[in-house]
Enzyme design. Structure first.
Site, PDB file in Angstrom:
ATOM      1  N   ASN A  71       0.827  -1.211   0.000  1.00 39.76           N
ATOM      2  CA  ASN A  71       0.000   0.000   0.000  1.00 39.76           C
ATOM      3  C   ASN A  71       0.859   1.257   0.000  1.00 39.76           C
ATOM      4  O   ASN A  71       0.612   2.212  -0.753  1.00 39.76           O
ATOM      5  CB  ASN A  71      -0.905   0.016   1.229  1.00 39.76           C
ATOM      6  CG  ASN A  71      -2.027  -0.990   1.160  1.00 39.76           C
ATOM      7  OD1 ASN A  71      -2.295  -1.574   0.108  1.00 39.76           O
ATOM      8  ND2 ASN A  71      -2.684  -1.225   2.288  1.00 39.76           N
ATOM      9  N   ARG A 102     -10.579  -4.461 -14.291  1.00 42.11           N
ATOM     10  CA  ARG A 102      -9.449  -5.319 -13.907  1.00 42.11           C
ATOM     11  C   ARG A 102      -9.908  -6.760 -14.047  1.00 42.11           C
ATOM     12  O   ARG A 102     -10.931  -7.146 -13.484  1.00 42.11           O
ATOM     13  CB  ARG A 102      -9.007  -5.054 -12.462  1.00 42.11           C
ATOM     14  CG  ARG A 102      -8.553  -3.628 -12.172  1.00 42.11           C
ATOM     15  CD  ARG A 102      -7.946  -3.529 -10.777  1.00 42.11           C
ATOM     16  NE  ARG A 102      -7.876  -2.162 -10.320  1.00 42.11           N
ATOM     17  CZ  ARG A 102      -6.895  -1.311 -10.640  1.00 42.11           C
ATOM     18  NH1 ARG A 102      -5.924  -1.713 -11.443  1.00 42.11           N
ATOM     19  NH2 ARG A 102      -6.879  -0.081 -10.169  1.00 42.11           N
ATOM     20  N   ARG A 138      -5.194   1.629 -13.372  1.00 40.62           N
ATOM     21  CA  ARG A 138      -3.821   1.826 -12.912  1.00 40.62           C
ATOM     22  C   ARG A 138      -3.140   0.511 -12.532  1.00 40.62           C
ATOM     23  O   ARG A 138      -3.687  -0.301 -11.799  1.00 40.62           O
ATOM     24  CB  ARG A 138      -3.801   2.782 -11.722  1.00 40.62           C
ATOM     25  CG  ARG A 138      -2.401   3.120 -11.228  1.00 40.62           C
ATOM     26  CD  ARG A 138      -2.451   4.202 -10.180  1.00 40.62           C
ATOM     27  NE  ARG A 138      -2.876   5.467 -10.720  1.00 40.62           N
ATOM     28  CZ  ARG A 138      -3.675   6.327 -10.087  1.00 40.62           C
ATOM     29  NH1 ARG A 138      -4.140   6.042  -8.904  1.00 40.62           N
ATOM     30  NH2 ARG A 138      -3.996   7.469 -10.644  1.00 40.62           N
ATOM     31  N   HIS A 171     -15.572   2.550 -15.230  1.00 44.43           N
ATOM     32  CA  HIS A 171     -15.358   1.815 -13.982  1.00 44.43           C
ATOM     33  C   HIS A 171     -16.566   0.966 -13.604  1.00 44.43           C
ATOM     34  O   HIS A 171     -16.497   0.144 -12.691  1.00 44.43           O
ATOM     35  CB  HIS A 171     -15.031   2.825 -12.869  1.00 44.43           C
ATOM     36  CG  HIS A 171     -14.505   2.227 -11.611  1.00 44.43           C
ATOM     37  ND1 HIS A 171     -15.225   2.219 -10.433  1.00 44.43           N
ATOM     38  CD2 HIS A 171     -13.330   1.615 -11.328  1.00 44.43           C
ATOM     39  CE1 HIS A 171     -14.514   1.646  -9.479  1.00 44.43           C
ATOM     40  NE2 HIS A 171     -13.364   1.256  -9.992  1.00 44.43           N
ATOM     41  N   TYR A 198     -12.002  -9.933  -1.615  1.00 41.67           N
ATOM     42  CA  TYR A 198     -12.775  -8.693  -1.526  1.00 41.67           C
ATOM     43  C   TYR A 198     -14.243  -9.039  -1.291  1.00 41.67           C
ATOM     44  O   TYR A 198     -14.802  -9.919  -1.947  1.00 41.67           O
ATOM     45  CB  TYR A 198     -12.686  -7.891  -2.832  1.00 41.67           C
ATOM     46  CG  TYR A 198     -11.394  -7.168  -3.092  1.00 41.67           C
ATOM     47  CD1 TYR A 198     -10.187  -7.619  -2.565  1.00 41.67           C
ATOM     48  CD2 TYR A 198     -11.360  -6.041  -3.907  1.00 41.67           C
ATOM     49  CE1 TYR A 198      -8.997  -6.958  -2.825  1.00 41.67           C
ATOM     50  CE2 TYR A 198     -10.177  -5.375  -4.175  1.00 41.67           C
ATOM     51  CZ  TYR A 198      -8.998  -5.843  -3.636  1.00 41.67           C
ATOM     52  OH  TYR A 198      -7.822  -5.191  -3.906  1.00 41.67           O
ATOM     53  N   ARG A 254     -14.096   2.264   4.660  1.00 35.86           N
ATOM     54  CA  ARG A 254     -12.906   1.467   4.957  1.00 35.86           C
ATOM     55  C   ARG A 254     -11.625   2.284   4.917  1.00 35.86           C
ATOM     56  O   ARG A 254     -10.770   2.162   5.771  1.00 35.86           O
ATOM     57  CB  ARG A 254     -12.784   0.312   3.956  1.00 35.86           C
ATOM     58  CG  ARG A 254     -11.641  -0.643   4.282  1.00 35.86           C
ATOM     59  CD  ARG A 254     -11.295  -1.539   3.106  1.00 35.86           C
ATOM     60  NE  ARG A 254     -10.510  -0.842   2.109  1.00 35.86           N
ATOM     61  CZ  ARG A 254     -10.835  -0.752   0.825  1.00 35.86           C
ATOM     62  NH1 ARG A 254     -11.943  -1.287   0.384  1.00 35.86           N
ATOM     63  NH2 ARG A 254     -10.057  -0.104  -0.023  1.00 35.86           N
ATOM     64  N   HIS A 314     -15.264  -4.094   0.234  1.00 37.02           N
ATOM     65  CA  HIS A 314     -15.155  -3.395  -1.042  1.00 37.02           C
ATOM     66  C   HIS A 314     -16.501  -2.974  -1.631  1.00 37.02           C
ATOM     67  O   HIS A 314     -16.555  -2.100  -2.488  1.00 37.02           O
ATOM     68  CB  HIS A 314     -14.414  -4.293  -2.042  1.00 37.02           C
ATOM     69  CG  HIS A 314     -13.984  -3.608  -3.295  1.00 37.02           C
ATOM     70  ND1 HIS A 314     -14.617  -3.799  -4.503  1.00 37.02           N
ATOM     71  CD2 HIS A 314     -12.983  -2.718  -3.524  1.00 37.02           C
ATOM     72  CE1 HIS A 314     -14.018  -3.070  -5.435  1.00 37.02           C
ATOM     73  NE2 HIS A 314     -13.035  -2.398  -4.873  1.00 37.02           N
TER      74      HIS A 314
END
EC number: 2.7.4.1
Length: 717
Positions: free
Chosen positions: A59, A381, A411, A441, A474, A570, A598
């Site tokens: 992270n 993704r 990304r 997205h 997730y 979160r 998530h």
């Protein structure tokens, strides 16, 4: 506080920005501290604690490469745009660097504790005292056979240009003296990324030595004829952000070039060992050009993110008990036929407790079904081993009309997405890259199926990515429906992305950047009106991040009116709680645990006491961030089906609000305090792991086969 007093005491305009909002970057660093705190939990299995330490390292690396790099760029270009809390880029950088140094230092403290505990469990990491004669012989042979042919020492002098150190590059500098003439020499050994970070010595006890320590240990084999005066390992992080140029004519060509540029971005951070050779360090600092970079001297392990490889050690006694997701009962009741189950009524799937395989099966069955004529899918993704991609390729090869919206701007997945796009195109899939300046997205797939003389559209809307790895860790929601209104809306959404045809007259979906912000504001305003009229009001939400000033100010308006607001955020939260008359009715908690929370959910009381069957409930792919609401194509799905509505509101969302075992509460000063578990601790992850899946819960809830949740302390009753 009565209405008049609240109105008098609460004025957003009267307070300075720093009293109203928390800095985005500092809030993120607080989140990563909570992640690191999981590595300190004595009730967690030891290797899972090591994993959390590694995650905190990953992270922090990404934060430096993206967020800090962006601020450095702003300072260099003289940009003085203020953050939400009123800080200039340079002021933010100063605060961030102080906080990151503290965080890095804390990581090393945690590592020293875990290192000792691992040794007690016969797992030795870079422990020279545990390398006996047999191990030394094996390591020497390993070095000669596996490393010497691969690594290349490079002299650093006027006759040899300074080698390029790639992003996240790890290397060793040696300060040497040539025995023949007494000449001082500095040599660099860059460690290829293909080499393992740790080498495990064969044997019953697990002994690991880091690749950089191994190179230092056998430096004399690399440099015969030299005396080694000193050595030191280092690691470099570079600017890794990719800014899309609006005038880019070919997105594919642009990203192929940009990915190469990213590997050579400006150095943002240099991490070196505390006892790094002084001569070698001075040369390294000079050659890398570190005028704007942060230098971290580490008194322990460089690059703690690399510790994730230790977690693969075969020690099930030191890991969480394995968990196998359940396949949704509703689908099994229809003999595995996704379309029969969805056609009967709407379904919600709760990942990772329920298997993501059902989403893959949805596409697989569509590929094999002779009555399916078209499939459309967004891909943000998809991972390196994607069964979704394979299913889409199979569908195209079976003659279906398949359209895939592949987001090149995801990304760190840009390169993988380019590879998937090439494979899809070769199979005959129509690949679309979407907007130049907006990311797509939204997580949507739709299947058009011929049924009799008509066509029926089946849709999947998700809060998470179509990614085989993240779906196992997730927590996300998958909503399946054959409601024709959603089918028509999904078709318009795809036309918007593929043909820039702005969707008008949407019947169910809410889409950003078109109307999602307005819809959220309308629902918050409705709660304010209900509160002012004396009707029940409440706002519940579950998000990953809350940074958008407009949404925060709207929630402050709700707080000013006295609306009870409970938020589960979160990660980053720029909203402040406890501001008298403004946010003293707002509660914010963060949940960090075995799974990464998530899913994004909004719930509005709508004039009834929460949790209510009449509450307005939405699931969405969007966080409450400006980029999601203004610069991304996102979907927000209203949940109308009564069973699904109750499952999301009275199970998923309520369990998050009731959790005590993994929760942290935001304090008025911006810090977080771990929740008190009390006499009856409630762990929402354990609750969903040990109870029937959502997709089979409609009748189970009626029959009391599942522990019901109540909105009072004590959790499940």
């Amino acid at each position: 506080m009565n209405e008049l007093t609240r109105s008098e005491a609460a004025s957003l305009d009267a307070l300075p920005a720093q009293e109203l909002y928390t800095n985005r970057e500092l809030s993120w660093l607080d989140f990563n501290r909570r992640v690191l705190a999981e590595a300190k939990r004595a009730d967690y299995p030891l290797l899972e604690r090591v994993r959390f330490l590694s995650i905190s390292g990953h992270n922090l690396d990404e934060f430096m490469m993206i967020r800090v790099a962006g601020l450095v760029g702003q300072v260099q270009r003289g940009i003085s745009k203020l953050s939400i809390d009123g800080r200039t880029p340079s002021q933010q950088l100063a605060a961030i660097r102080e906080a990151t140094e503290e965080l890095e230092s804390e990581q090393q403290v945690v590592w020293r504790e875990l290192h000792a505990l691992l040794a007690e469990e016969r797992i030795h990491v870079a422990d020279e005292g545990k390398i006996d004669h047999a191990a030394r012989v094996w390591l020497r042979e390993y070095f000669q056979e596996h490393l010497l042919p691969v690594i290349t020492p490079q002299a650093i002098d006027p006759g040899h240009p300074f080698p390029f150190v790639a992003n996240q590059g790890l290397g060793v500098l040696f300060h040497l003296t040539r025995i023949s003439d007494g000449e001082d020499v500095v040599e660099m050994v860059l460690i290829p990324s293909a080499l393992p970070r740790f080498v495990r010595v064969p044997g019953g006890d697990a002994t690991y030595i880091s690749i950089e320590r191994l190179i230092c240990r056998f430096g004399e084999l690399l440099f015969p004829g030299f005396t080694i005066n000193g050595d030191g390992a280092f690691r470099v992080l570079r600017d890794s952000d990719i800014e899309v140029e609006e005038e880019a004519e070919d997105l594919v060509r642009f990203f192929r070039t940009a990915i190469q540029r990213r590997r050579r971005g400006k150095v943002i951070q240099l991490e070196i060992e505390e006892d790094f050779d002084a001569t070698a360090e001075a040369l390294l600092r000079e050659q890398l050009g570190l005028s704007d970079a942060q230098v971290i001297k580490t008194n322990g392990m460089i690059g703690v993110a690399g510790l994730d490889s230790i977690c693969s050690e075969e020690r099930p006694d030191l890991k969480f008990e394995p968990y196998t997701p359940r396949y949704p009962e509703r689908i099994m009741e229809h003999d595995g036929d996704c379309f029969a189950a969805i056609g009967e009524k709407d379904i919600v799937i709760h990942h990772p407790y329920e298997s993501f395989e059902v989403v893959v099966d949805f596409i697989r069955q569509a590929a094999a079904d002779p009555d399916v004529v078209a499939i459309k899918q967004t891909l943000y993704r998809a991972g390196k081993q994607s069964s979704i991609i394979a299913a889409l390729i199979a569908a195209a090869e079976a003659g279906k009309a398949v359209t895939a919206v592949v987001e090149l701007k995801a990304r760190f997945d840009e390169e993988q997405n380019l590879l998937w796009a090439n494979q899809l195109e070769r199979a005959g899939v129509q690949v679309i890259y979407g907007f130049v300046d907006w990311k797509t997205h939204a997580k949507v797939s739709m299947v058009v199926r011929r049924e009799g003389t008509k066509y029926r559209t089946y849709c999947h809307f998700g809060t998470g990515n179509y990614h085989p790895v993240t779906t196992r860790i997730y927590t996300d929601l998958s909503f399946f429906t054959a409601d024709p209104r959603f089918g028509r809306d999904a078709a318009k959404l795809f036309n918007f992305v593929t043909g820039y045809v702005e969707p008008h007259g949407l019947e169910q979906l809410v889409v950003s950047p078109i109307d999602m912000r307005d819809e959220l504001y309308r629902n918050i305003d409705r709660e304010i009106s209900n509160q002012q009229a004396g009707r029940p009001s409440a706002i519940w939400a579950k998000l990953n991040s809350l940074t958008d000033k407009g949404v925060i100010d709207k929630l402050y308006e709700a707080g000013q009116a006295g609306v009870p607001v409970q938020l589960v955020v979160r990660g980053i939260c720029c909203l402040k709680t406890g501001i008298p008359g403004i946010s003293d009715t707002i509660e914010v908690k963060s949940i960090i645990g075995r799974f990464l929370e998530h899913s994004r959910i909004w719930a509005f009381a709508n004039g009834y006491a929460m949790p209510s069957p009449r509450a307005r409930v939405f699931i969405t792919s969007a966080d409450a961030m400006s980029r999601n609401l203004d610069r991304r194509v996102e979907a927000m799905v209203p949940i109308r089906n009564r069973t699904v509505h109750d499952q999301i509101l009275q199970q998923v969302l309520l369990a998050n609000l009731l959790d005590t075992d993994q929760s942290w509460f935001l304090q008025p000063d911006g810090s977080y305090l771990r929740a008190e578990t009390g006499e009856r601790p409630f762990n929402l992850h354990r609750y969903f792991m040990t109870n029937p899946s959502l997709s089979g819960r409609g009748q189970a809830l009626v029959e009391d086969a599942v522990p019901r949740l109540a909105l009072r302390k004590g959790a499940a009753v």
